[in-house]
Design a protein around this motif. Sequence first.
Motif, PDB file in Angstrom:
ATOM      1  N   GLN A  27       0.834  -1.206   0.000  1.00  0.00           N
ATOM      2  CA  GLN A  27       0.000   0.000   0.000  1.00  0.00           C
ATOM      3  C   GLN A  27       0.868   1.255   0.000  1.00  0.00           C
ATOM      4  O   GLN A  27       0.567   2.231  -0.689  1.00  0.00           O
ATOM      5  CB  GLN A  27      -0.929   0.005   1.218  1.00  0.00           C
ATOM      6  N   LEU A  30       2.106   1.772  -3.473  1.00  0.00           N
ATOM      7  CA  LEU A  30       1.044   2.300  -4.327  1.00  0.00           C
ATOM      8  C   LEU A  30       0.830   3.790  -4.069  1.00  0.00           C
ATOM      9  O   LEU A  30       0.685   4.580  -5.008  1.00  0.00           O
ATOM     10  CB  LEU A  30      -0.262   1.540  -4.087  1.00  0.00           C
ATOM     11  N   ASP A  31       0.827   4.176  -2.795  1.00  0.00           N
ATOM     12  CA  ASP A  31       0.651   5.581  -2.450  1.00  0.00           C
ATOM     13  C   ASP A  31       1.796   6.424  -3.004  1.00  0.00           C
ATOM     14  O   ASP A  31       1.574   7.511  -3.534  1.00  0.00           O
ATOM     15  CB  ASP A  31       0.553   5.759  -0.929  1.00  0.00           C
ATOM     16  N   GLY A  33       3.599   5.696  -5.597  1.00  0.00           N
ATOM     17  CA  GLY A  33       3.429   5.735  -7.047  1.00  0.00           C
ATOM     18  C   GLY A  33       2.406   6.778  -7.460  1.00  0.00           C
ATOM     19  O   GLY A  33       2.603   7.507  -8.442  1.00  0.00           O
ATOM     20  N   ARG A  34       1.327   6.875  -6.692  1.00  0.00           N
ATOM     21  CA  ARG A  34       0.306   7.897  -6.990  1.00  0.00           C
ATOM     22  C   ARG A  34       0.884   9.294  -6.815  1.00  0.00           C
ATOM     23  O   ARG A  34       0.607  10.190  -7.613  1.00  0.00           O
ATOM     24  CB  ARG A  34      -0.906   7.697  -6.090  1.00  0.00           C
ATOM     25  N   GLN A  35       1.669   9.481  -5.769  1.00  0.00           N
ATOM     26  CA  GLN A  35       2.287  10.790  -5.544  1.00  0.00           C
ATOM     27  C   GLN A  35       3.252  11.134  -6.671  1.00  0.00           C
ATOM     28  O   GLN A  35       3.304  12.287  -7.122  1.00  0.00           O
ATOM     29  CB  GLN A  35       3.014  10.812  -4.202  1.00  0.00           C
ATOM     30  N   THR A  37       3.117  10.075  -9.762  1.00  0.00           N
ATOM     31  CA  THR A  37       2.309  10.377 -10.948  1.00  0.00           C
ATOM     32  C   THR A  37       1.767  11.798 -10.872  1.00  0.00           C
ATOM     33  O   THR A  37       1.817  12.541 -11.857  1.00  0.00           O
ATOM     34  CB  THR A  37       1.156   9.364 -11.089  1.00  0.00           C
ATOM     35  N   ALA A  38       1.267  12.187  -9.717  1.00  0.00           N
ATOM     36  CA  ALA A  38       0.746  13.546  -9.542  1.00  0.00           C
ATOM     37  C   ALA A  38       1.865  14.573  -9.732  1.00  0.00           C
ATOM     38  O   ALA A  38       1.659  15.625 -10.350  1.00  0.00           O
ATOM     39  CB  ALA A  38       0.115  13.699  -8.159  1.00  0.00           C
ATOM     40  N   GLU A  41       2.579  14.837 -13.464  1.00  0.00           N
ATOM     41  CA  GLU A  41       1.515  15.574 -14.144  1.00  0.00           C
ATOM     42  C   GLU A  41       1.634  17.071 -13.875  1.00  0.00           C
ATOM     43  O   GLU A  41       1.459  17.892 -14.783  1.00  0.00           O
ATOM     44  CB  GLU A  41       0.148  15.055 -13.710  1.00  0.00           C
TER      45      GLU A  41
END
Length: 64
Positions: A27, A30-31, A33-35, A37-38, A41
């Motif tokens: 987890q 994953l968190d 990875g999301r950060q 990606t943000a 972007e």
Amino acid sequence: MSDFFTTAIEMQREMLRAQHAQMDVAQKFLDAGRQMTAFQEAGQKAAEANLAAWKHWAGLWGMK
């Protein structure tokens, strides 16, 4: 001395604890990875805005 079932139950508890720890780590990855990606972007949007600003500035001076 403990009996077989007590030992087996304790082993299963340890396995569950280990699996829970693995899920916690997954987890966190994953968190992260999301950060990331943000972050990527946001960097792309900033680069696009910078390019647009330079194009407009160049257009003011007739350098399109």
